[in-house]
Scaffold this motif. Structure first.
Motif, PDB file in Angstrom:
ATOM      1  N   UNK A  63       1.775   1.888  -7.676  1.00 25.27           N
ATOM      2  CA  UNK A  63       0.725   2.906  -7.574  1.00 25.27           C
ATOM      3  C   UNK A  63      -0.633   2.209  -7.449  1.00 25.27           C
ATOM      4  N   UNK A  64      -1.557   2.815  -6.713  1.00 21.03           N
ATOM      5  CA  UNK A  64      -2.825   2.154  -6.408  1.00 21.03           C
ATOM      6  C   UNK A  64      -3.551   1.583  -7.646  1.00 21.03           C
ATOM      7  N   UNK A  65      -3.631   2.311  -8.761  1.00 23.03           N
ATOM      8  CA  UNK A  65      -4.341   1.718  -9.909  1.00 23.03           C
ATOM      9  C   UNK A  65      -3.655   0.473 -10.476  1.00 23.03           C
ATOM     10  N   UNK A  66      -2.369   0.283 -10.155  1.00 20.01           N
ATOM     11  CA  UNK A  66      -1.657  -0.916 -10.616  1.00 20.01           C
ATOM     12  C   UNK A  66      -1.672  -2.031  -9.570  1.00 20.01           C
ATOM     13  N   UNK A  67      -2.303  -1.784  -8.450  1.00 20.13           N
ATOM     14  CA  UNK A  67      -2.284  -2.756  -7.349  1.00 20.13           C
ATOM     15  C   UNK A  67      -3.409  -3.768  -7.569  1.00 20.13           C
ATOM     16  N   UNK A  68      -3.028  -5.002  -7.829  1.00 18.50           N
ATOM     17  CA  UNK A  68      -4.023  -6.035  -8.139  1.00 18.50           C
ATOM     18  C   UNK A  68      -3.946  -7.204  -7.175  1.00 18.50           C
ATOM     19  N   UNK A  69      -4.632  -8.270  -7.554  1.00 13.97           N
ATOM     20  CA  UNK A  69      -4.731  -9.431  -6.671  1.00 13.97           C
ATOM     21  C   UNK A  69      -3.366 -10.043  -6.347  1.00 13.97           C
ATOM     22  N   UNK A  70      -2.494 -10.077  -7.357  1.00 17.91           N
ATOM     23  CA  UNK A  70      -1.171 -10.657  -7.120  1.00 17.91           C
ATOM     24  C   UNK A  70      -0.375  -9.842  -6.106  1.00 17.91           C
ATOM     25  N   UNK A  71      -0.448  -8.531  -6.265  1.00 18.71           N
ATOM     26  CA  UNK A  71       0.284  -7.642  -5.356  1.00 18.71           C
ATOM     27  C   UNK A  71      -0.290  -7.742  -3.938  1.00 18.71           C
ATOM     28  N   UNK A  72      -1.592  -7.917  -3.867  1.00 18.32           N
ATOM     29  CA  UNK A  72      -2.241  -8.087  -2.557  1.00 18.32           C
ATOM     30  C   UNK A  72      -1.780  -9.406  -1.922  1.00 18.32           C
ATOM     31  N   UNK A 106     -14.558  -4.110  16.165  1.00 18.27           N
ATOM     32  CA  UNK A 106     -13.936  -5.039  15.217  1.00 18.27           C
ATOM     33  C   UNK A 106     -12.481  -5.294  15.596  1.00 18.27           C
ATOM     34  N   UNK A 107     -11.906  -6.368  15.055  1.00 21.59           N
ATOM     35  CA  UNK A 107     -10.487  -6.609  15.337  1.00 21.59           C
ATOM     36  C   UNK A 107      -9.646  -5.429  14.854  1.00 21.59           C
ATOM     37  N   UNK A 108      -8.575  -5.153  15.568  1.00 18.17           N
ATOM     38  CA  UNK A 108      -7.680  -4.075  15.148  1.00 18.17           C
ATOM     39  C   UNK A 108      -7.002  -4.450  13.832  1.00 18.17           C
ATOM     40  N   UNK A 109      -6.665  -3.468  13.005  1.00 19.53           N
ATOM     41  CA  UNK A 109      -5.923  -3.794  11.781  1.00 19.53           C
ATOM     42  C   UNK A 109      -4.617  -4.495  12.155  1.00 19.53           C
ATOM     43  N   UNK A 110      -4.386  -5.657  11.567  1.00 20.97           N
ATOM     44  CA  UNK A 110      -3.109  -6.330  11.822  1.00 20.97           C
ATOM     45  C   UNK A 110      -2.153  -6.153  10.645  1.00 20.97           C
ATOM     46  N   UNK A 111      -2.693  -5.839   9.476  1.00 24.52           N
ATOM     47  CA  UNK A 111      -1.820  -5.544   8.330  1.00 24.52           C
ATOM     48  C   UNK A 111      -2.208  -4.187   7.735  1.00 24.52           C
ATOM     49  N   UNK A 112      -1.203  -3.331   7.620  1.00 24.75           N
ATOM     50  CA  UNK A 112      -1.375  -2.023   6.992  1.00 24.75           C
ATOM     51  C   UNK A 112      -0.629  -2.055   5.663  1.00 24.75           C
ATOM     52  N   UNK A 113      -1.283  -1.570   4.623  1.00 25.73           N
ATOM     53  CA  UNK A 113      -0.622  -1.501   3.313  1.00 25.73           C
ATOM     54  C   UNK A 113      -0.692  -0.056   2.825  1.00 25.73           C
ATOM     55  N   UNK A 114       0.435   0.463   2.341  1.00 22.28           N
ATOM     56  CA  UNK A 114       0.386   1.748   1.650  1.00 22.28           C
ATOM     57  C   UNK A 114       1.008   1.585   0.281  1.00 22.28           C
ATOM     58  N   UNK A 115       0.256   1.905  -0.747  1.00 22.42           N
ATOM     59  CA  UNK A 115       0.797   1.893  -2.101  1.00 22.42           C
ATOM     60  C   UNK A 115       1.354   3.281  -2.423  1.00 22.42           C
TER      61      UNK A 115
END
Ligand code: IPE
Ligand code: IPE
Ligand code: MG
Length: 271
Positions: free
Chosen positions: A216-225, A182-191
């Motif tokens: 924090x991960x439970x607060x990470x939603x579509x907007x934050x993404x 698969x393509x290599x990860x081009x975007x890494x996200x850490x919450x």
């Protein structure tokens, strides 16, 4: 896929987003709850982000669910996380299948109980031909484990005479690490605020754009993404070249692919 004012730096959508879903425990503790409440709430974020990634046209998403090091947590938390993993595997897979998403688990697998092993094999089998998006769940996964695992397979080939040690190079090794096709990860996200890789995809992240957020991960939603995707779009990916070299390149689509191909293993083309 590029925006209208696109240059090489402005790729609209990352092909592969790899996420460290961190902060579940703190989310719960801030509310006077047990850490397990945070892990359960985190499952909702998994649903939201999977959906958002699919809608955005991301090809692959990798979620760090349980690290090689997480076995060292208190036994009660490990048990809870395994139960939750099993529950999610069984419950979410139909929805993933309905959305034409392929699910694959990356990691060592030798410490899971039979129920989990069966559930993950069933899930992988059910979704094997799905094409809309690939969802990788890294469980009992460590970047160091991944490289050692790849090295062992290569050593076996050298020992059997199939290849010589002279043939071992970056391209070859990249064919044996997780997600090689698969393509290599081009975007890494850490919450969750920590600025570290925590033994996630250390080989595959070599040229990823790194996005850290305090949310924090439970607060990470579509907007934050969406914010993370927007940030990614603003990055100039240089792969060792100069900014001027990148700007001088005429056709952004093709050039980006050329640059990425230098980073991707030869098996990458059919992904
Ligand atoms: C991430 O959240 C989930 C796992 C590691 C399984 P944490 O449980 O690490 O949450 P914090 O970092 O303690 O807040
Ligand atoms: C990384 O989070 C692993 C997962 C999210 C599954 P941790 O919370 O375990 O990371 P460290 O130990 O704080 O670096
Ligand atoms: Mg943590």
């Amino acid at each position: 896929m590029h925006t209208a004012n696109s240059s090489i730096a402005l790729q609209t959508v990352p092909k592969h987003v790899a996420i460290i879903m961190d902060g579940n425990g703190r989310w719960a503790q801030q509310r006077g709850k047990n850490r397990s409440a945070g892990h359960k709430e985190g499952v909702k974020s998994v649903r939201r982000i999977t959906e958002a990634a699919l809608q955005a046209g991301v090809e692959c998403v990798t979620l760090f669910a349980f690290s090689s090091e997480n076995w060292q947590r208190p036994e009660t938390e490990v048990i809870l996380l395994m139960e939750l993993f099993l529950f999610v595997l069984k419950r979410e897979v139909k929805k993933l299948h309905k959305n034409n998403i392929r699910l694959q688990i990356i990691g060592a697998r030798n410490k899971f109980n039979n129920k989990i092993l069966k559930a993950l094999e069933d899930a992988e089998q059910l979704t094997a031909n799905n094409k809309a998006m690939c969802l990788f769940v890294a469980a009992d996964y460590g970047g160091k484990w991944d490289i050692v695992n790849a090295t062992k397979q290569i050593c076996a080939k050298v020992a059997s005479g199939e290849i010589t040690s002279d043939q071992v190079d970056e391209q070859l090794l990249s064919q044996y690490v997780a997600m090689a096709e698969y393509p290599l990860p081009d975007l890494f996200i850490r919450t969750g605020g920590e600025k570290r890789i925590s033994n996630f995809l250390i080989w595959q992240l070599a040229y990823a754009e790194l996005y850290f957020t305090d949310i924090l991960w439970p607060d990470f939603g579509k907007e934050q993404f969406a914010d993370a995707l927007k940030w990614f779009e603003s990055r100039q990916r240089r792969f060792g070249k100069t900014g001027e070299q990148i700007e001088a390149m005429q056709q952004p689509d093709e050039t980006e692919d050329q640059l990425l191909n230098q980073q991707t293993n030869p098996k990458g083309s059919d992904a």
